[in-house]
Scaffold this active site. Sequence first.
Site, PDB file in Angstrom:
ATOM      1  N   ASP A 106      40.197  32.448  39.036  1.00  0.00           N
ATOM      2  CA  ASP A 106      40.119  33.361  37.900  1.00  0.00           C
ATOM      3  C   ASP A 106      41.280  34.354  37.990  1.00  0.00           C
ATOM      4  O   ASP A 106      41.363  35.134  38.940  1.00  0.00           O
ATOM      5  CB  ASP A 106      38.763  34.103  37.988  1.00  0.00           C
ATOM      6  CG  ASP A 106      38.391  34.862  36.731  1.00  0.00           C
ATOM      7  OD1 ASP A 106      39.292  35.141  35.919  1.00  0.00           O
ATOM      8  OD2 ASP A 106      37.199  35.184  36.574  1.00  0.00           O
ATOM      9  N   ASP A 207      41.530  35.156  32.265  1.00  0.00           N
ATOM     10  CA  ASP A 207      40.837  36.345  31.788  1.00  0.00           C
ATOM     11  C   ASP A 207      41.491  36.888  30.506  1.00  0.00           C
ATOM     12  O   ASP A 207      42.729  36.949  30.422  1.00  0.00           O
ATOM     13  CB  ASP A 207      40.940  37.396  32.914  1.00  0.00           C
ATOM     14  CG  ASP A 207      40.094  38.617  32.691  1.00  0.00           C
ATOM     15  OD1 ASP A 207      38.867  38.482  32.714  1.00  0.00           O
ATOM     16  OD2 ASP A 207      40.665  39.712  32.516  1.00  0.00           O
TER      17      ASP A 207
HETATM   18  C1  GLC Z   1      37.074  40.068  31.226  1.00  0.00           C
HETATM   19  C2  GLC Z   1      36.186  39.929  32.437  1.00  0.00           C
HETATM   20  C3  GLC Z   1      35.529  41.248  32.727  1.00  0.00           C
HETATM   21  C4  GLC Z   1      36.631  42.248  33.020  1.00  0.00           C
HETATM   22  C5  GLC Z   1      37.640  42.310  31.872  1.00  0.00           C
HETATM   23  C6  GLC Z   1      38.897  43.000  32.306  1.00  0.00           C
HETATM   24  O1  GLC Z   1      36.353  40.287  30.065  1.00  0.00           O
HETATM   25  O2  GLC Z   1      35.263  38.894  32.248  1.00  0.00           O
HETATM   26  O3  GLC Z   1      34.613  41.183  33.781  1.00  0.00           O
HETATM   27  O4  GLC Z   1      36.063  43.517  33.215  1.00  0.00           O
HETATM   28  O5  GLC Z   1      38.033  41.035  31.439  1.00  0.00           O
HETATM   29  O6  GLC Z   1      39.604  42.203  33.214  1.00  0.00           O
END
Ligand code: GLC
Length: 544
Positions: A106, A207
């Site tokens: 991720d 992400d």
């Molecule tokens: C995405 C992730 C989340 C995080 C955000 C900023 O939405 O799933 O958990 O806080 O991005 O990286």
Amino acid sequence: MARAVLDKTKRGWWKSAVFYELYPRSFQDTTGTGIGDLKGVISRLDYLETLGIDAIWLCPICASPQVDNGYDISDFCAIDPLFGTMQDMETLIAEAKKRGIGILVDLTLNHSSNQHRWFREALKSRDNPFHDYYVWRDGGPDTPPNDMRAGFGGSAWEYVPELGQWYFHQFAPEQPDLNWDNPTLRQELYRVLRFWVDKGVAGFRLDVIDQIAKDPDRKITINGPRLHEFFREMSREALLEEGLVTVGEAWGADTQRAKLYSTPDGSELSMVFQFEHIGLDQQPGKDKWDMAPLSLPRLKDCLRRWQQELHNCGWNSLFFNNHDLPRIVSRWGNDRQYRAKSAKMLATMLYGLQGTPYIYQGEELGMTNIRLELEQYQDLETLNLFRERTAQGYAPEAVMESIWARGRDNARTPMQWTAGENAGFTTGTPWLPVNENYLQINAEAELADPDSVFHYYQRLISLRKTYPVFRDGYFTLLCPEDERIFAYTRDTEQEHLLVVCNFSDEQAAFDLPEEYRDAQVLISNDSQPETRTLRPWEAWMLYR
Ligand code: GLC
């Protein structure tokens, strides 16, 4: 039954696969720190193999100050010591591979941590070569460049007095946005992707990837003008292997855009992970904290649209849960009287659809939401919400109701393995409390019970591998206006599937189509499926 292992060197393997999202912090601790680690993941691979999944989306394990639980990365090519070492990661990749399981890393390519070397350099001067890796605007200390708001509250701009400049952040101030308009930065990010490809990962979860092509002067964050150009360049330069899978988190995708992102020629991403269905139980025009009852006809219409419009020209993710969302059995099921039954119903509804299903850890056990005291919450989004809303005059009790229903820590409580101390998650003090219902809801008990939610998921996964109609069939919605029944068919020339689910605490009548009278029951959450009057939360799949 022996599990068919998918050949992950071939493009499209993910269309027959089931993915498992794993939140390492809450999965399995082996060191007594109260925080899960990579060795813990390795120790549970056999469990995941038994469940039957093909790939793990591993939430961020890169070096990070952990302001946003790892979504603030300070080194994209190092493992955070909290979770272990690079050697542990290599072992995990290899051990997973032995079991036919691929690992997806991720990565937050939209932003880094403010502790990243690039940002620390960028702060030194306007002429520093790294300065332009981030998004800056000149201005005085009192007025930010515009009124854009950050995802976790407050302004999207943070002032740096030494530079007389503001930097842009769509999330916390500790998560400065990267400037994708800078070609050198893009090359650095492609090198990061190659680093992980060389380690042997199966692919990436990207992400908030539809937010990379920002243009803050025009207040554009999602779907910026250069987005497709960037996707295509990234794919061309860094994702050369046919079998690499890329899952793009895309809050702003509609079906038209999603078709481009996941175009079958592979020139952009493998699939989208979009949230339109997830937002249907909030008040129109408000945010997720302002809840409204779910309208089943709206949910059906939304899923119908995605199913039909992406058919043969795009690829979607199927999910109800992730680490940012509350537990679905508490949200749209009944987590008291009908917990196991409604958890299985929701899975039946989802697993009949076209797309790649994602199980979020604990969903396969029917894990539920939790109610904590404010001081026990760890998530920065939750804590910021409480602060902002109470300052705006909301009653604290009302804000707590929103947090209990929607807060991200609902999904982040430790995995419930056994009825032993701390649910078998840690010998130390868990970083977030274990849900008290672990005495009843835990993996050990569910593995021993053939009728458990776990075994139901296992059967659904194996069905998806057995019948091509799950991958290929065309979706048709039945009884669109019915407030209780969600029913649809999936058809190819050779195969026909009917899925019927009762989304309520009441009995619900269903008009069984003639041609399904003698069809085979593939699966049901009721020992004697009732094809004309479904019991509360009853669900089944018929096949002919
Ligand atoms: C995405 C992730 C989340 C995080 C955000 C900023 O939405 O799933 O958990 O806080 O991005 O990286």
